[in-house]
Design a protein around this motif. Structure first.
Motif, short mmCIF file in Angstrom:
data_model
loop_
_atom_site.label_atom_id
_atom_site.label_comp_id
_atom_site.label_asym_id
_atom_site.label_seq_id
_atom_site.Cartn_x
_atom_site.Cartn_y
_atom_site.Cartn_z
N ASN A 1 0.84 -1.20 0.00
CA ASN A 1 0.00 0.00 0.00
C ASN A 1 0.87 1.25 0.00
OD1 ASN A 1 -2.25 -1.57 0.15
ND2 ASN A 1 -2.67 -1.19 2.30
N ASN A 2 0.52 2.21 -0.84
CA ASN A 2 1.18 3.51 -0.85
C ASN A 2 0.13 4.61 -0.86
OD1 ASN A 2 3.97 3.14 -0.69
ND2 ASN A 2 4.18 2.75 -2.87
N PRO A 3 0.44 5.78 -0.35
CA PRO A 3 -0.52 6.89 -0.42
C PRO A 3 -0.71 7.32 -1.87
CG PRO A 3 1.61 7.66 0.39
CD PRO A 3 1.69 6.17 0.34
N PRO A 4 -1.94 7.62 -2.29
CA PRO A 4 -2.18 7.94 -3.69
C PRO A 4 -1.81 9.37 -4.08
CG PRO A 4 -4.24 8.02 -2.49
CD PRO A 4 -3.19 7.56 -1.52
N TYR A 5 -1.74 10.28 -3.10
CA TYR A 5 -1.56 11.70 -3.43
C TYR A 5 -0.12 12.09 -3.75
CZ TYR A 5 -0.24 11.85 1.51
OH TYR A 5 0.36 11.61 2.72
N CYS A 6 0.83 11.17 -3.55
CA CYS A 6 2.22 11.52 -3.83
C CYS A 6 2.92 10.43 -4.64
CB CYS A 6 2.99 11.81 -2.54
SG CYS A 6 2.89 10.50 -1.29
N THR A 7 2.12 9.60 -5.32
CA THR A 7 2.67 8.58 -6.21
C THR A 7 2.11 8.78 -7.61
OG1 THR A 7 0.86 7.08 -5.60
CG2 THR A 7 2.93 6.84 -4.40
N PRO B 1 -4.60 21.33 0.17
CA PRO B 1 -5.71 20.75 -0.59
C PRO B 1 -6.04 21.47 -1.90
CG PRO B 1 -6.24 20.72 1.73
CD PRO B 1 -4.94 21.47 1.60
N SER B 2 -6.08 22.79 -1.88
CA SER B 2 -6.43 23.54 -3.09
C SER B 2 -5.39 23.32 -4.19
CB SER B 2 -6.56 25.03 -2.79
OG SER B 2 -5.36 25.55 -2.25
N GLU B 3 -4.12 23.26 -3.80
CA GLU B 3 -3.05 23.02 -4.78
C GLU B 3 -3.16 21.59 -5.34
OE1 GLU B 3 0.85 23.82 -3.34
OE2 GLU B 3 0.40 25.92 -2.83
N PHE B 4 -3.52 20.66 -4.46
CA PHE B 4 -3.63 19.27 -4.90
C PHE B 4 -4.79 19.12 -5.89
CE2 PHE B 4 -5.10 14.82 -4.20
CZ PHE B 4 -3.98 14.21 -4.74
N ARG B 5 -5.92 19.77 -5.62
CA ARG B 5 -7.06 19.71 -6.55
C ARG B 5 -6.67 20.27 -7.92
NH1 ARG B 5 -9.59 21.98 -1.91
NH2 ARG B 5 -10.69 20.40 -0.68
N ASP B 6 -5.97 21.40 -7.93
CA ASP B 6 -5.52 22.00 -9.19
C ASP B 6 -4.53 21.08 -9.90
OD1 ASP B 6 -7.07 24.23 -8.76
OD2 ASP B 6 -5.44 25.44 -7.92
N ILE C 1 -0.19 14.02 4.12
CA ILE C 1 1.00 13.99 4.99
C ILE C 1 2.26 14.17 4.16
CG2 ILE C 1 2.30 12.57 6.63
CD1 ILE C 1 -0.42 11.11 7.15
N PRO C 2 3.17 15.05 4.54
CA PRO C 2 4.41 15.24 3.76
C PRO C 2 5.42 14.12 3.99
CG PRO C 2 4.39 16.68 5.69
CD PRO C 2 3.07 15.99 5.67
N TYR C 3 5.76 13.43 2.90
CA TYR C 3 6.80 12.41 2.97
C TYR C 3 8.16 13.02 2.65
CZ TYR C 3 3.42 8.66 3.51
OH TYR C 3 2.44 7.84 4.00
N THR C 4 8.16 14.05 1.82
CA THR C 4 9.37 14.82 1.52
C THR C 4 8.96 16.28 1.43
OG1 THR C 4 9.19 14.86 -0.91
CG2 THR C 4 10.17 12.88 0.08
N ASP C 5 9.91 17.15 1.19
CA ASP C 5 9.56 18.57 1.07
C ASP C 5 8.89 18.89 -0.27
OD1 ASP C 5 11.73 18.29 -0.60
OD2 ASP C 5 12.98 19.79 0.40
N LYS C 6 8.77 17.87 -1.15
CA LYS C 6 8.11 18.07 -2.44
C LYS C 6 6.67 17.54 -2.47
CE LYS C 6 12.36 18.12 -5.19
NZ LYS C 6 13.12 17.47 -6.29
N THR C 7 6.26 16.90 -1.39
CA THR C 7 4.88 16.40 -1.31
C THR C 7 3.90 17.57 -1.29
OG1 THR C 7 5.67 14.55 0.04
CG2 THR C 7 3.31 14.91 -0.03
N ILE C 8 2.87 17.49 -2.12
CA ILE C 8 1.82 18.53 -2.12
C ILE C 8 0.91 18.29 -0.92
CG2 ILE C 8 -0.10 19.56 -3.40
CD1 ILE C 8 1.25 18.54 -5.97
N THR C 9 0.84 19.26 -0.03
CA THR C 9 0.07 19.10 1.21
C THR C 9 -1.08 20.09 1.35
OG1 THR C 9 1.63 20.53 2.38
CG2 THR C 9 2.06 18.16 2.45
N VAL D 1 -9.74 11.26 0.17
CA VAL D 1 -8.28 11.17 0.30
C VAL D 1 -7.74 12.41 1.00
CG1 VAL D 1 -6.10 11.14 -0.98
CG2 VAL D 1 -7.98 9.65 -1.68
N ILE D 2 -8.22 13.58 0.59
CA ILE D 2 -7.76 14.84 1.19
C ILE D 2 -8.13 14.90 2.67
CG2 ILE D 2 -8.11 17.35 1.20
CD1 ILE D 2 -8.39 17.19 -1.86
#
Length: 269
Positions: free
Chosen positions: A139-145, A179-184, A169-177, A163-164
């Motif tokens: 299993n992996n998180p879907p929002y950063c794969t 919500p509005s940015e993730f939707r876009d 959760i930030p796995y690295t400093d590049k993870t989008i955390t 999901v949001i």
């Protein structure tokens, strides 16, 4: 002290009897009444009525008003589609994944969304050395794969919001955390037809993914290639994404998907 085991035993018995009720419907006898089911399964009429009412609420059985009998409901079709897709995608994707790995030189996966996680169903490894470890069934998180984002971009807003709501959760400093940015971000993926995860889950890894569709056009899986960031630099992304989208479309077509071609009238006449 014996109350809890007794409750568990009763629950298991109810689940077993509910499954027996669904198995009682056959091609020869697609409709059955409460009395018929009770007699056939050696259960009390009240127990069958209670279980059938629960199954009916969930759409697993439906009542025919004209006969007052029950038959299997459409909810089972949804489950059967999941099983069929999983069996078919194993068979249809392997040669495509092998060709893709040979062409791009990186490991390829097929992933699906289960709940709010991505699970890898299939994997073909590259012969090139890599320290990135991925496992079938993991299993992996879907929002950063790559796979997760390629699937999520085509889901209903309810799935995305679930999901949001569970947290980006930030796995690295590049993870989008945010919500509005993730939707876009998902809207851009849907527009482009592929997803890129560059150091979002593992800072040393890049994954590029494209959606896989079933025969209805529903996106239920994604194909991805994964490799070290030192090899998969951004200059190669256009070539990688083209190959990944082509392979994902080939698998989709193998599963019965027919790509819609927009009609453009010939204005030269």
């Amino acid at each position: 002290m014996t109350e809890k085991p007794a409750k568990q035993e009763h629950l298991l018995s109810s689940v077993t009897n509910a499954l027996r009720i669904m198995r009682a419907f056959t091609l020869e006898e697609p409709e059955k009444g409460i009395r018929e089911l009770a007699k056939e399964l050696a259960l009390s009429k009240s127990s069958v009525q209670r279980l059938v009412a629960t199954l009916s609420q969930q759409g697993f059985v439906v009542k025919d008003p004209s006969t007052q009998k029950y038959r299997l409901g459409v909810s089972l079709l949804g489950l059967s589609r999941v099983v069929t897709n999983h069996l078919e995608i194993h068979r249809e994707s392997l040669p495509v994944l092998e060709k893709l790995v040979e062409k791009v030189g990186e490991t390829a996966h097929i992933g699906i969304l289960e709940g709010t996680n991505v699970v890898y169903l299939h994997k073909v490894e590259t012969k090139r050395p890599t320290s990135i470890l991925t496992d079938i069934g993991k299993n992996n998180p879907p929002y950063c794969t790559g796979c997760g984002k390629a699937i999520l971009a085509y889901q209903d807003s309810e799935v995305i919001e679930q999901v949001i709501s569970e947290g980006l959760i930030p796995y690295t400093d590049k993870t989008i955390t945010i919500p509005s940015e993730f939707r876009d971000h998902l809207k851009a993926i849907k527009q482009n037809g592929f997803a890129v995860s560059m150091g979002e889950l593992n800072e040393d890894a890049v994954s590029i993914a494209a959606p896989v569709r079933d025969y209805t056009g529903h996106v239920f899986a994604a194909l991805s290639i994964v490799g070290p960031i030192q090899r998969m630099n951004s200059n190669l992304f256009p070539d990688y994404s083209k190959e990944v989208m082509r392979a994902a479309m080939e698998i989709s077509e193998n599963l019965g998907y027919i790509k819609k071609i927009s009609y453009r009238p010939d204005r030269s006449k």
